[in-house]
Design a protein around this motif. Structure first.
Motif, PDB file in Angstrom:
ATOM      1  N   GLY A 276     -19.900 -78.347-104.580  1.00  0.00           N
ATOM      2  CA  GLY A 276     -19.330 -80.038-104.836  1.00  0.00           C
ATOM      3  C   GLY A 276     -19.022 -80.777-103.747  1.00  0.00           C
ATOM      4  O   GLY A 276     -19.194 -80.135-102.120  1.00  0.00           O
ATOM      5  N   ASP A 277     -20.051 -81.997-104.150  1.00  0.00           N
ATOM      6  CA  ASP A 277     -19.627 -83.091-103.213  1.00  0.00           C
ATOM      7  C   ASP A 277     -19.487 -83.256-102.244  1.00  0.00           C
ATOM      8  O   ASP A 277     -18.475 -83.331-102.068  1.00  0.00           O
ATOM      9  N   ASN A 290     -22.639 -80.776 -97.453  1.00  0.00           N
ATOM     10  CA  ASN A 290     -23.358 -79.361 -98.501  1.00  0.00           C
ATOM     11  C   ASN A 290     -24.092 -79.402 -99.180  1.00  0.00           C
ATOM     12  O   ASN A 290     -24.942 -80.347 -99.054  1.00  0.00           O
ATOM     13  N   ILE A 291     -24.964 -78.265 -99.387  1.00  0.00           N
ATOM     14  CA  ILE A 291     -25.910 -78.544-100.222  1.00  0.00           C
ATOM     15  C   ILE A 291     -25.849 -79.496-101.233  1.00  0.00           C
ATOM     16  O   ILE A 291     -26.703 -79.764-102.597  1.00  0.00           O
ATOM     17  N   GLY A 292     -24.652 -79.561-102.045  1.00  0.00           N
ATOM     18  CA  GLY A 292     -24.429 -80.122-103.517  1.00  0.00           C
ATOM     19  C   GLY A 292     -25.015 -81.949-103.307  1.00  0.00           C
ATOM     20  O   GLY A 292     -25.442 -82.413-103.413  1.00  0.00           O
ATOM     21  N   GLY A 308     -18.055 -77.640-110.588  1.00  0.00           N
ATOM     22  CA  GLY A 308     -17.130 -77.200-110.354  1.00  0.00           C
ATOM     23  C   GLY A 308     -16.609 -75.880-111.293  1.00  0.00           C
ATOM     24  O   GLY A 308     -16.505 -76.122-112.256  1.00  0.00           O
ATOM     25  N   PHE A 309     -15.563 -74.924-110.781  1.00  0.00           N
ATOM     26  CA  PHE A 309     -14.958 -73.401-111.189  1.00  0.00           C
ATOM     27  C   PHE A 309     -13.525 -73.649-110.766  1.00  0.00           C
ATOM     28  O   PHE A 309     -13.439 -74.057-109.896  1.00  0.00           O
ATOM     29  N   ARG A 395     -17.096 -85.344-107.040  1.00  0.00           N
ATOM     30  CA  ARG A 395     -17.366 -83.681-105.881  1.00  0.00           C
ATOM     31  C   ARG A 395     -18.476 -83.079-107.845  1.00  0.00           C
ATOM     32  O   ARG A 395     -19.600 -82.578-107.041  1.00  0.00           O
ATOM     33  N   TYR A 396     -17.490 -83.370-108.568  1.00  0.00           N
ATOM     34  CA  TYR A 396     -18.833 -82.508-109.763  1.00  0.00           C
ATOM     35  C   TYR A 396     -19.109 -83.488-111.033  1.00  0.00           C
ATOM     36  O   TYR A 396     -18.790 -84.652-110.784  1.00  0.00           O
TER      37      TYR A 396
END
Length: 428
Positions: A276-277, A290-292, A308-309, A395-396
């Motif tokens: 998630g960003d 982060n990688i997102g 996301g989950f 974020r997603y």
């Protein structure tokens, strides 16, 4: 029903089987990178739904490889098995059973066995050049990667062995303990950076002229370089070690895409905290990436889909401390006013959310606390922590919801002695 109830109901679509993923595949479209998260490393449904999504992406959209939050050497054994190489195990379970680094259950579990067996069967039906890989993105395997380099060079390029031995001997006094090495660099003016750079330059130059073997040696050298930076950053304290790790994973993903050639497409499996960003969370306030986020910046947001989950309650596999035996632990209901609490009140028991790209409802634009469970977990304390303030729609791009989830099924492996702890949040 609470404040966001009507909005959640309008956005939610039931998620009962792979056919319910059509809307997600439409949203993915021609994207080059799809990142599939998880709210813990120990939940059965997160792994099985990531596998279901990945199968459809591979079969219907021609994705090239799955890259996971795991070590390159361990995952390379799995990769060789799923790509049906002659010197690899015919059952990927045998390759997964060799994972020793704690927490072994992250990848050595029956859910990953099921997926990798399917992947091997899929690959057996296609040309070798089109076979889908399984790769590790992470930074922890310093000594394993050094040994893999020495083995490869000894067999194929013996003239390059002295540079690899120089790097190996530099690290040798620290008894394969990254923290011991990093602490030593704080008190003496020398470290192993120069030896690693020399090795990396040699392998990088030669990898450009050859195929998978040299690429693997080059990638192991990148792991050694990344791990050396990571350990030095970790012992200094602060959050920089997190950034070293995620920038390494981002760079590894980019190398894999380049290695597979024009048109290559990647699926990533990692924790929500990586996928998630970060700019949509309080990680940004701490200066973390982060990688997102990095994938969106590198490839463009139209070429990256972040999924996301989450879960409201159930059971999970985790440990009480770093290196402790795995346990099946309870996941208590999400705390009041959290994202998990909101979705529990209004969403179906299993639901898929595809976020609109235009006008968005408040549930996607307001900040809500969103649970993140690491490999170290204390259910009785989670209401004081384990939540990341999140703007969900930033974020997603999509979200998979499992109201009542269950612990995954680890393989019966005894891990090697645990060494380095991972970066904050605990074990993600």
């Amino acid at each position: 029903m609470g404040r966001y109830g009507d909005e959640v109901t309008a956005l939610a679509a039931p998620l009962a089987g792979p056919g319910d993923l059509d809307a997600l595949l439409d949203r993915i479209g021609d994207a080059r990178v799809v990142m599939l998260g998880e709210a813990s490393h120990g939940t059965h449904e997160f792994y099985t739904w990531r596998a279901a999504i990945s199968r459809r992406l591979i079969e219907e959209k021609g994705f090239s490889f799955v890259a996971v939050e795991g070590d390159w050497p361990d995952c390379d054994r799995v990769d060789r098995s799923v790509r049906c190489l002659a010197d690899a195990p015919t059952d990927p379970r045998d390759a997964l059973a060799t994972f020793e680094r704690w927490p072994t259950w992250m990848w050595a579990n029956e859910e990953v066995v099921d997926f990798t067996r399917w992947l091997r069967a899929h690959n057996a039906r296609v040309d070798e050049a089109a076979r889908v890989g399984f790769h590790g993105l992470d930074v922890y395997s310093l000594w394993e990667s050094l040994r893999a380099i020495l083995t490869y060079l000894g067999e194929h390029e013996p003239e390059q062995v002295p540079a690899a031995l120089a790097a190996y001997r530099c690290f040798q006094p620290y008894d394969e303990d990254g923290q011991q090495y990093a602490l030593a660099t704080r008190f003496v003016p020398t470290n192993c950076e120069n030896a690693v750079i020399d090795l990396l330059v040699r392998l990088r130059e030669r990898a450009a002229t050859d195929g998978a073997g040299r690429f693997g040696a080059w990638q192991n050298a990148e792991v050694v370089a990344g791990a050396e930076r990571y350990y030095r950053a970790m012992v200094r304290g602060g959050r920089e070690s997190w950034n070293v790790r995620d920038r390494h994973m981002d760079a590894t993903l980019d190398r894999l895409l380049d290695h597979r050639g024009p048109g290559a497409k990647a699926i990533v499996w990692a924790h929500n905290t990586h996928v998630g960003d970060a700019r949509a969370t309080d990680m940004a306030d701490a200066g973390e990436v982060n990688i997102g986020q990095l994938a969106r910046e590198r490839h463009g947001p139209d070429q990256v889909v972040l999924v996301g989950f989450g879960t409201h309650r159930g059971t999970v596999v985790a440990g009480q401390a770093w290196g402790a035996p795995l346990e099946v632990m309870p996941v208590p209901p999400g705390r009041s006013y959290s994202l998990e609490d909101v979705l529990h009140d209004a969403a179906p028991p299993q639901a898929l959310f595809i976020f609109p790209q235009g006008d968005r409802p408040d549930v996607l634009t307001h900040e809500l606390d969103h649970r993140a469970i690491g490999v170290v977990y204390h259910p009785q304390q989670e209401r004081r922590g384990n939540y990341v303030p999140t703007v969900l729609g930033d974020r997603y791009d999509a979200f998979c919801w499992i109201d009542h989830s269950h612990a995954l099924r680890p393989l019966p492996i005894r891990p090697a002695e645990a060494a380095e702890a991972q970066t904050y949040p605990s074990g993600v």
